[in-house]
Design a protein around this motif. Structure first.
Motif, mmCIF file in Angstrom:
data_model
loop_
_atom_site.group_PDB
_atom_site.id
_atom_site.type_symbol
_atom_site.label_atom_id
_atom_site.label_comp_id
_atom_site.label_asym_id
_atom_site.label_seq_id
_atom_site.Cartn_x
_atom_site.Cartn_y
_atom_site.Cartn_z
ATOM 1 N N GLY A 87 -9.532 -0.394 -92.016
ATOM 2 C CA GLY A 87 -9.149 -1.873 -92.120
ATOM 3 C C GLY A 87 -7.303 -1.757 -91.448
ATOM 4 N N TYR A 128 -10.162 -4.532 -106.469
ATOM 5 C CA TYR A 128 -11.121 -4.898 -106.384
ATOM 6 C C TYR A 128 -11.106 -6.345 -107.901
ATOM 7 N N ASN A 142 -9.158 -11.314 -101.739
ATOM 8 C CA ASN A 142 -9.743 -13.097 -101.143
ATOM 9 C C ASN A 142 -9.226 -14.004 -102.067
ATOM 10 N N GLY A 149 -13.531 1.157 -91.341
ATOM 11 C CA GLY A 149 -14.250 1.325 -92.512
ATOM 12 C C GLY A 149 -12.824 1.625 -93.752
ATOM 13 N N ASP A 176 -10.625 2.594 -98.613
ATOM 14 C CA ASP A 176 -12.061 1.814 -98.905
ATOM 15 C C ASP A 176 -11.653 0.332 -98.393
ATOM 16 N N GLU A 177 -11.484 0.199 -97.407
ATOM 17 C CA GLU A 177 -11.404 -1.402 -96.787
ATOM 18 C C GLU A 177 -12.082 -2.708 -97.970
ATOM 19 N N SER A 178 -13.579 -2.607 -97.840
ATOM 20 C CA SER A 178 -14.023 -2.815 -99.047
ATOM 21 C C SER A 178 -13.747 -3.976 -100.195
ATOM 22 N N ILE A 179 -12.968 -2.782 -100.912
ATOM 23 C CA ILE A 179 -12.309 -2.521 -101.731
ATOM 24 C C ILE A 179 -10.865 -3.186 -102.054
#
Ligand SMILES: NC(=O)c1ccc[n+]([C@@H]2O[C@H](COP(=O)([O-])OP(=O)(O)OC[C@H]3O[C@@H](n4cnc5c(N)ncnc54)[C@H](O)[C@@H]3O)[C@@H](O)[C@H]2O)c1
Length: 345
Positions: free
Chosen positions: A221, A89, A114, A219, A181-184
């Protein structure tokens, strides 16, 4: 001679640290940055990951400065090359700042989380005076280089099918467990499987579409993927990746490639060399160079800097494509649908 600063001296930062030390005539480690005091001081012998780190860090005889804040490292005039080994990230923010500071930038894969971040990196690279490469080590790995050679020169005839695999246990070693943590982190597909996503794109070009099945863990992925790549030639291509095996499983990467006049297999976990099986029942084990992909990619990036040319073996645009295809593969697992890849080389 260039001055090198590593930002993020965790698992892969330690591997890069060791790789830079193999080039004492050409590069000097002058700066380390990490939020952890021991790591930025170069005390990294106990830093671990999901692969064995073969070369241990030795006293270097080189002196480097330590920074807690990457902006201070970027302001140091003795740093010509910035090697970003931070959690995913942070890649976009730090790579863009380093390019804007006029440095040559090597940044770990995946390029970013992304496509919006990738595009901002590409834009910064176009305006920058420094060279920029994403560290796609598999493109530089001897066995994968050999496979690319024999696909390209067709010495065993045309490729008829391909199966790549990257198989591991859950990586729980990262700082504050950011990787879970998939979001980061982007999950297994973006972190582990993307090596093969990038490599198949390198080997065979863009697929028409991908169709994948797998296990999606809320959460964290997609932990497990079997991804089928579709090409106009209809060659069966299966790209398999997972990191949800029990710890005793260890790490494996490898492939099976069938050609008209040979079958070629390799799995690093077996300890056996890459083997070419021939139609008459005999087999060959071509000699592989001893350097690993990390050392090769770093030496190549240094060649590009010294020779004043942009990296060609791995371009930032291709690393952006790998992120795009990995996102499509995850989407296919989640929707159960085939996802079209809407662009061409
Ligand atoms: N090419 C490969 O084979 C390979 C292998 C592992 C990881 N990676 C990639 O490398 C990157 C790092 O992964 P890792 O496994 O080394 O993680 P890690 O957690 O082991 O290391 C990251 C380091 O960055 C430091 N850090 C975090 N935030 C910071 C900040 N703001 N400023 C300075 N330092 C900071 C942490 O303290 C830690 O030491 C990821 O993008 C990962 O996908 C690539």
């Amino acid at each position: 001679m260039v001055g090198v600063g590593i930002i993020g001296v965790g698992f892969v930062g330690r591997i890069h640290f060791n790789s830079w030390l193999k080039l004492p005539e050409r590069a000097q480690l002058v700066a380390l940055c990490d939020t952890e005091p021991d790591r930025r001081a170069g005390k990294i012998d106990n830093v671990v990951g999901n692969l064995e780190i073969k070369a241990t860090s030795q006293p270097t005889g080189q002196s480097f400065k330590s920074y807690a804040d990457y902006r201070e490292l970027l302001a140091a005039p003795e740093v010509n090359v910035v090697d970003i080994c931070l959690p995913t990230y942070l890649h976009a923010e730090v790579a863009i700042a380093a390019l804007q500071a006029g440095k040559h930038v090597l940044c770990e894969k995946p390029m970013a989380l992304n496509l919006e971040q990738c595009d901002r990196m590409l834009e910064a690279a176009v305006k920058a005076k420094g060279r920029f490469m994403i560290a796609q080590c598999v493109r530089f790995w001897p066995e994968y280089r050999y496979l690319k050679e024999i696909v390209d020169d067709q010495r065993f005839g045309p490729l008829k099918s391909l199966h790549l695999r990257r198989q591991a246990f859950l990586p729980l070693y990262t700082m504050a467990n950011w990787l879970m943590d998939e979001s980061i982190a982007g999950g297994m597909v973006m972190d582990l499987h993307v090596h093969d996503t990038d490599y198949v794109r390198h080997l065979l070009g863009q697929p028409d579409s991908v169709h994948a099945v797998g296990i999606d863990t809320p959460g964290r992925g997609v932990d497990h993927i079997y991804s089928f790549w579709q090409y106009p030639s209809n060659i069966p291509v299966l790209v398999e990746g997972y990191w949800d095996m029990p710890p005793g499983h260890g790490f494996n990467m490898g492939f099976s490639a069938l050609f008209e006049q040979a079958g070629v297999t390799w799995d690093c976990a077996t300890g056996k060399p890459l083997t070419v099986f021939l139609p008459n029942g005999s087999s060959e084990t071509p000699e592989m160079p001893s350097n690993d992909g990390y050392s090769n990619e770093i030496a190549y990036f240094l060649d590009c800097i010294e020779q004043g040319r942009p990296p060609q073996v791995s371009t930032p645009q291709q690393s952006r494509d790998a992120v795009a295809i990995a996102l499509a593969e995850s989407e296919s697992v989640r929707t159960g649908k085939t996802v079209k890849i809407n662009w061409r080389d």
